[in-house]
Design a protein around this motif. Structure first.
Motif, short mmCIF file in Angstrom:
data_model
loop_
_atom_site.label_atom_id
_atom_site.label_comp_id
_atom_site.label_asym_id
_atom_site.label_seq_id
_atom_site.Cartn_x
_atom_site.Cartn_y
_atom_site.Cartn_z
N GLU A 128 7.71 -9.59 9.47
CA GLU A 128 6.46 -10.00 8.82
C GLU A 128 5.45 -10.53 9.84
O GLU A 128 4.26 -10.22 9.77
CB GLU A 128 6.75 -11.04 7.74
CG GLU A 128 7.48 -10.52 6.52
CD GLU A 128 8.96 -10.27 6.78
OE1 GLU A 128 9.59 -9.55 5.98
OE2 GLU A 128 9.51 -10.80 7.79
N LYS A 157 -1.27 -2.17 2.81
CA LYS A 157 -1.75 -2.06 1.44
C LYS A 157 -2.66 -3.24 1.10
O LYS A 157 -3.68 -3.07 0.43
CB LYS A 157 -0.57 -2.01 0.47
CG LYS A 157 0.25 -0.74 0.53
CD LYS A 157 -0.58 0.47 0.08
CE LYS A 157 -0.97 0.35 -1.39
NZ LYS A 157 -1.80 1.51 -1.82
N ASP A 167 6.37 0.11 -1.42
CA ASP A 167 4.93 -0.13 -1.43
C ASP A 167 4.13 1.00 -0.80
O ASP A 167 2.90 1.00 -0.88
CB ASP A 167 4.61 -1.44 -0.70
CG ASP A 167 5.24 -2.65 -1.37
OD1 ASP A 167 4.96 -2.85 -2.56
OD2 ASP A 167 6.02 -3.36 -0.71
N ARG A 185 3.40 -3.23 3.70
CA ARG A 185 2.90 -4.21 2.74
C ARG A 185 1.56 -4.79 3.16
O ARG A 185 0.65 -4.92 2.35
CB ARG A 185 3.93 -5.33 2.56
CG ARG A 185 5.23 -4.88 1.91
CD ARG A 185 6.05 -6.05 1.39
NE ARG A 185 6.47 -6.97 2.44
CZ ARG A 185 7.56 -6.82 3.17
NH1 ARG A 185 8.36 -5.77 2.95
NH2 ARG A 185 7.90 -7.70 4.10
N SER A 197 8.44 -1.62 7.12
CA SER A 197 8.35 -2.07 5.73
C SER A 197 7.36 -3.21 5.59
O SER A 197 6.54 -3.23 4.66
CB SER A 197 9.74 -2.51 5.24
OG SER A 197 9.67 -2.95 3.90
#
Length: 395
Positions: free
Chosen positions: A350, A235, A258, A232, A228
């Motif tokens: 992240e 993109k 996304d 992001r 996930s």
């Protein structure tokens, strides 16, 4: 210029006159690469950037002047040792900038309009503009499509419909169209040097070819929480991102809002049928042998830009052994980035996504991945043509 195609296409549709300044060559350390553009319309509205701020003011005034005069101009900006506060690049580089008016009476306006329309709609096209050569050809444009068809050119007047080139320099049109199509196929923006004999106009030419192609693909295999975060950042980097997983309970739009598309299928089966090219990146986050082995066996034999796989070093060694058992060669294994990502000390999804993205960028641009502090490597690794020796107004 095509980097601001959406807004310029809107200006064309509104009938606005504007001037566009485009970086056509760089030398040394420069903040923007060939193709970067700044445009100014008749009301003084500006969009885009050519230097990240160093020379924007001076280029803005050049655009206003070109729009008033209706003439193209080529200018060089570089660092001044004598006066560090003069108009120039404080990073020490040199850039050449072509400023072209795009007015209602500009012969190349229909060609540029078609190029901007293609780029803004995501269709592949290349626009080739003369950046050095005879004054009457400076800024003239040729639009090239993937089929090899071209529009516009370097003649004296544009024919009705402007398809198939112009009567003035048909051999030059064909030569540039061939070079531009090759760059378009590779999705590259670059300059092309044409000698005096090849130009058919009595002097050598330099042509900037700007390619606009659909976004490159990032395919993320494994619908996990790390995926996930990677979606992001993919993109953000401009990729068209697909998530693929064989488990429908995990591969959902709710988990990956996304993503451009979500595919529920065994990874290797999907990869067998989907389209990939030399810009595609494949990120394997499943770290499960029943998924990884058949998928990587196929992936490492495809002409893609990057193949990375998540897992511990123990998982990596076990996976390599399994891949060798199914016939993957050491040369093919050498393409595999595993464990995936750069060593950033990442912990969270992240941070891990950032680590993976950093490796993808380094692989694409030829970076080393080491800290710039204390290093003696170039900051910008793109191969750049040094600016030509004679620069100035040639209108």
């Amino acid at each position: 210029m095509l980097d601001i195609a959406d807004e310029l296409h809107r200006w064309i549709g509104q009938g606005r006159d504007f001037a566009v300044a485009t970086v056509v060559a760089v030398g040394g350390s420069a903040p923007r690469q060939p193709g970067a553009a700044l445009a100014v319309d008749a009301s003084g509205t500006a969009i885009g950037s050519v230097s990240g701020g160093c020379v924007e003011g001076a280029v803005y005034e050049l655009c206003r002047q070109a729009l008033e005069d209706g003439e193209s101009v080529l200018e060089r900006f570089g660092y001044s040792d004598e006066d560090a506060f003069a108009v120039g690049l404080t990073c020490g580089g040199v850039i050449d900038i072509l400023v072209t008016p795009v007015r209602a009476d500009t012969p190349s306006r229909p060609v540029l309009a078609a190029a901007l329309a293609a780029a803004s709609s995501g269709r592949a096209a290349a626009v080739a503009r003369v950046t050095a050569g005879p004054a009457e050809l400076l800024g003239r444009a040729l639009l090239v499509r993937p089929s090899g068809e071209y529009a516009g050119g370097y003649g004296d007047e544009y024919e009705e419909g402007y398809e198939g080139g112009l009567g003035g320099h048909p051999e030059l049109d064909r030569t540039v169209a061939g070079e531009a199509r090759a760059l378009l196929d590779a999705g590259r923006t670059a300059t092309v040097e044409i000698g005096e004999d090849g130009s058919r106009c009595g002097s050598p030419l330099t042509v900037l070819v700007e390619s606009s192609v659909p976004p490159p693909r990032m395919i993320v295999f494994g619908a996990i929480d790390f995926a996930s975060a990677l979606v992001r950042i993919g993109k953000f980097l401009g990729y068209h991102v697909t998530v693929c997983d064989a488990r429908p309970v995990f591969a959902t739009a709710a988990r990956f809002p996304d993503a451009d598309e979500i595919v529920v299928e065994w990874p290797h089966r999907y990869l067998e049928t989907t389209g990939v090219d030399a810009r595609t990146v494949l990120c394997v986050l499943t770290h499960d042998a029943k998924f990884d082995v058949p998928l990587l066996r196929l992936a490492l034999r495809l002409p893609v830009a990057y193949v990375g796989a998540m897992g511990s070093r123990r998982t990596h060694e076990d996976r390599n052994a399994r891949l060798r058992e199914v016939g993957v060669t050491d040369l093919e294994l050498a393409r595999l980035r595993s464990p995936i990502g750069l060593d950033l000390g990442a912990r969270t999804p992240e941070e891990t996504a950032l680590s993976i993205a950093a490796e993808i960028v380094a692989n694409r641009r030829g970076g080393s991945g080491v800290s710039l502090t204390g290093a003696h490597t170039p900051i910008h690794h793109d191969g750049a043509r040094k600016p030509a020796g004679r620069i100035g107004s040639v209108a």
